[in-house]
Design an enzyme around this catalytic site. Structure first.
Site, mmCIF file in Angstrom:
data_model
loop_
_atom_site.group_PDB
_atom_site.id
_atom_site.type_symbol
_atom_site.label_atom_id
_atom_site.label_comp_id
_atom_site.label_asym_id
_atom_site.label_seq_id
_atom_site.Cartn_x
_atom_site.Cartn_y
_atom_site.Cartn_z
ATOM 1 N N ASP A 1 2.742 1.638 6.816
ATOM 2 C CA ASP A 1 2.213 0.480 6.095
ATOM 3 C C ASP A 1 2.624 0.571 4.634
ATOM 4 O OD1 ASP A 1 0.489 2.317 4.960
ATOM 5 O OD2 ASP A 1 -1.247 1.697 6.131
ATOM 6 N N ASP B 1 -0.932 -5.040 7.163
ATOM 7 C CA ASP B 1 0.342 -4.548 6.641
ATOM 8 C C ASP B 1 0.829 -3.334 7.423
ATOM 9 O OD1 ASP B 1 -1.800 -2.989 5.556
ATOM 10 O OD2 ASP B 1 -0.415 -2.167 4.073
#
Length: 348
Positions: A220, A263
């Site tokens: 991420d 994300d």
């Protein structure tokens, strides 16, 4: 627009009501040229092939066909010559879509069949022109004979392609879009979580049978919340899009890439042992820092978790994910902008 224009033109041809042929033929054939051009433009738009150069080409073809036909009316107003000019002018409109449908590497079977039908129509129209030019007698569409056969064959093919063909291609395009919406993340264009999980389970089962390595990578964006708070969510979305595009360009054809949530992204690397997975992961990390996001002054960085193993029949994606997620947290605890690996012996 194409069909309305063509329909009005055919009405003028059939229902002349005493108007001299020179006027009805002039208006009707001009409208037919425009109608057939619009029809092929619609086909090109379905193929996303109607660009500036194509617009200019079709504007020139329409103008050339109409001017050429009227020159025939002015200097050699013989029905056979008019028929040949109208047939050749109509055939020219179909060359570009026929070529693209057959030559395109991404063309589907339906599109290739439509391309062949377009070629058949072009051949029929050229045959119609040849018959008209070689005939010693004045011929017309409503006069029984070989010419009439060619005329109605050409008209049938044109109507079939224009109606059924357009609907089939449009339906195929809609079906492809539905598949895309069902399987891919709308923002980043990579696989969505559901599709990734389904594909990964199949890959794990196949590698368990073959006793081959595979690797799972989770990563991420570092401090993604801060990016959203500082620059706005539209910049955060742009960062996700650019990162997905950048990472995706480095993957192999067999790899599966997914936005797992927020994300966080997941990559399954079939056949990748530890050294191969580590090489790819380090490449992801280093090149991510080179990504430039318009409107964002700071650079991007990512943290990654990696696990590699030879799966067996008991290996589950859920357990593999949990172990890889622990590795991702280790990478964050180690200062971010790095990768951490957990040994497969800890799986489960």
């Amino acid at each position: 627009m194409a069909k309305c224009t063509q329909g009005f033109a055919w009405m003028l041809i059939v229902v002349r009501n005493g108007v001299p042929d020179v006027y009805t033929m002039s208006i009707a054939n001009s409208l037919l040229f425009i109608g057939f051009a619009l029809e092929t433009v619609a086909m090109l738009k379905l193929q996303q092939a109607f660009h500036r150069s194509t617009k200019m080409l079709y504007a020139a073809l329409i103008l050339g066909a109409i001017v050429g036909y009227h020159l025939v009316i002015i200097f050699n107003n013989h029905e056979n010559i008019r028929i040949a000019a109208a047939s050749i002018g109509t055939a020219l409109f179909m060359v570009v879509p026929a070529y693209l449908m057959i030559r395109s590497k991404a063309a589907s079977y339906i599109m290739k069949i439509m391309g062949l039908l377009y070629i058949s129509t072009i051949v029929s129209l050229i045959g119609r022109a040849i018959v008209a030019l070689l005939s010693d007698q004045t011929i017309g569409m409503f006069t029984p004979g070989m010419y009439q056969t060619f005329s109605f064959l050409a008209l049938f093919l044109i109507m079939f392609i224009g109606n059924i063909g357009f609907v089939l291609l449009l339906k195929e395009q809609v079906d492809q879009e539905l598949v895309r919406l069902a399987n891919y993340d709308d923002l980043t264009g990579v696989l969505n979580r559901r599709t990734f999980v389904s594909l990964s389970k199949q890959v794990i089962a196949e590698h368990a049978k073959k006793q081959k390595h595979l690797s799972l990578v989770l990563f991420d964006i570092d401090h993604f919340k801060k990016i959203n708070d500082t620059y706005g969510h539209h910049i955060g979305d742009r960062a996700l899009q650019q990162l997905a595009k950048h990472i995706g360009s480095q993957l192999r054809g067999t790899d599966s890439f997914s936005r797992y949530g927020g994300d966080e992204f997941a990559i399954l690397l079939p056949g990748a042992n530890e050294s191969e997975a580590d090489r790819l992961v380090e490449s992801f990390r280093q090149t991510t820092m080179q990504i430039h996001i318009p409107g964002m002054t700071s650079s991007l960085s990512i943290s990654l978790g990696v696990v590699t193993l030879i799966p067996n029949e008991q290996t589950k994606l859920e357990a593999l994910y949990k172990v890889c997620d622990r590795a991702l947290y280790d990478a964050k605890d180690n200062g971010r902008n790095g990768a951490a690996r957990i040994q497969a012996t800890l799986l489960g």
